[in-house]
Design a protein around this motif. Structure first.
Motif, short mmCIF file in Angstrom:
data_model
loop_
_atom_site.label_atom_id
_atom_site.label_comp_id
_atom_site.label_asym_id
_atom_site.label_seq_id
_atom_site.Cartn_x
_atom_site.Cartn_y
_atom_site.Cartn_z
N GLY A 113 51.27 70.39 26.30
CA GLY A 113 50.00 71.10 26.43
C GLY A 113 50.07 72.35 27.29
N GLY A 114 51.23 72.57 27.92
CA GLY A 114 51.42 73.79 28.69
C GLY A 114 51.28 73.65 30.19
N SER A 115 51.05 72.46 30.70
CA SER A 115 50.98 72.28 32.16
C SER A 115 52.38 72.38 32.75
N LYS A 116 52.46 73.05 33.89
CA LYS A 116 53.75 73.34 34.50
C LYS A 116 53.89 72.65 35.86
N ASN A 117 55.12 72.36 36.18
CA ASN A 117 55.43 71.72 37.45
C ASN A 117 56.75 72.29 37.95
N TYR A 118 56.82 72.53 39.28
CA TYR A 118 58.02 73.11 39.87
C TYR A 118 58.44 72.32 41.10
N VAL A 119 59.74 72.26 41.32
CA VAL A 119 60.22 71.73 42.60
C VAL A 119 59.87 72.73 43.68
N ALA A 120 59.60 72.24 44.87
CA ALA A 120 59.09 73.10 45.94
C ALA A 120 60.00 74.28 46.23
N SER A 121 61.30 74.08 46.13
CA SER A 121 62.25 75.13 46.53
C SER A 121 62.24 76.35 45.60
N VAL A 122 61.63 76.23 44.42
CA VAL A 122 61.63 77.37 43.49
C VAL A 122 60.23 77.91 43.23
N LYS A 123 59.23 77.29 43.79
CA LYS A 123 57.85 77.76 43.57
C LYS A 123 57.70 79.19 44.03
N GLY A 124 57.07 80.00 43.19
CA GLY A 124 56.88 81.40 43.50
C GLY A 124 58.05 82.29 43.11
N ARG A 125 59.16 81.68 42.75
CA ARG A 125 60.35 82.46 42.36
C ARG A 125 60.71 82.24 40.89
N PHE A 126 60.53 81.02 40.40
CA PHE A 126 60.90 80.68 39.02
C PHE A 126 59.64 80.47 38.19
N THR A 127 59.75 80.79 36.91
CA THR A 127 58.65 80.57 35.97
C THR A 127 59.19 79.95 34.69
N ILE A 128 58.63 78.82 34.32
CA ILE A 128 58.99 78.18 33.05
C ILE A 128 57.94 78.56 32.01
N SER A 129 58.40 78.77 30.80
CA SER A 129 57.49 79.07 29.70
C SER A 129 58.07 78.52 28.41
N ARG A 130 57.21 78.42 27.41
CA ARG A 130 57.69 77.92 26.12
C ARG A 130 57.10 78.76 25.00
N GLU A 131 57.87 78.89 23.95
CA GLU A 131 57.44 79.62 22.77
C GLU A 131 57.72 78.70 21.57
N ASN A 132 56.73 77.90 21.24
CA ASN A 132 56.94 76.87 20.22
C ASN A 132 57.32 77.47 18.87
N ALA A 133 56.79 78.62 18.56
CA ALA A 133 57.09 79.24 17.27
C ALA A 133 58.58 79.58 17.13
N LYS A 134 59.25 79.74 18.27
CA LYS A 134 60.68 80.04 18.27
C LYS A 134 61.51 78.84 18.72
N ASN A 135 60.87 77.70 18.90
CA ASN A 135 61.57 76.48 19.35
C ASN A 135 62.37 76.75 20.62
N THR A 136 61.78 77.51 21.53
CA THR A 136 62.50 78.00 22.70
C THR A 136 61.69 77.78 23.97
N VAL A 137 62.42 77.42 25.03
CA VAL A 137 61.84 77.35 26.36
C VAL A 137 62.67 78.25 27.28
#
Length: 115
Positions: free
Chosen positions: A53-77
Motif C-alpha cells: 500500500g506504500g507505507s514506508k519504514n526505515y531503520v533509525a540509522s538511515v532516516k533522513g538519508r535514504f528513501t525507498i520507493s516502488r514503481e509497480n508498473a516497472k516491477n521495480t523498487v
C-alpha cells in the motif's frame, strides 16, 4: 515465485549518493518490498521496507538519508541513498514478501563507502 535482481551498487566517497534498483521477474504489486544489508561479520539487517500500500519504514540509522520507493508498473523498487557514510558499507539485498506466496531474495549488490 519471483526472481529479484539488484543493481546500482559501487564505490563512493563519504557524503556521496547511490541509487539501488531491484527489478523483479513478475508483478510486485501484492508484495511488501524491502532492502536489507549485511556488513562483514555482522548479521543481515533491515534498512527500509515499503508495503504493497506504500507505507514506508526505515531503520533509525538511515532516516533522513535514504528513501525507498516502488514503481509497480516497472516491477521495480529503489533505494536512494544520500549522505553516505563508511558505516553504510555492506552488501545490499532486495527482498519481496507476501504472506501466502513466501519470501524471496536477490543476489545482492556491494556498496562501499570510502572515508
Amino acid at each position: 515465485q519471483v526472481q529479484l535482481v539488484e543493481s546500482g551498487g559501487g564505490l563512493v566517497q563519504a557524503g556521496g549518493s547511490l541509487r539501488l534498483s531491484c527489478v523483479a521477474s513478475g508483478s510486485i504489486s501484492i508484495y511488501a518490498m524491502g532492502w536489507y544489508r549485511q556488513a562483514p561479520g555482522k548479521q543481515r539487517e533491515l534498512v527500509a521496507d515499503i508495503t504493497a500500500g506504500g507505507s514506508k519504514n526505515y531503520v533509525a540509522s538511515v532516516k533522513g538519508r535514504f528513501t525507498i520507493s516502488r514503481e509497480n508498473a516497472k516491477n521495480t523498487v529503489y533505494l536512494q541513498m544520500n549522505s553516505l557514510k563508511p558505516e553504510d558499507t555492506a552488501v545490499y539485498y532486495c527482498n519481496a514478501v507476501q504472506e501466502l506466496l513466501g519470501r524471496f531474495w536477490g543476489q545482492g549488490t556491494q556498496v562501499t563507502v570510502s572515508s
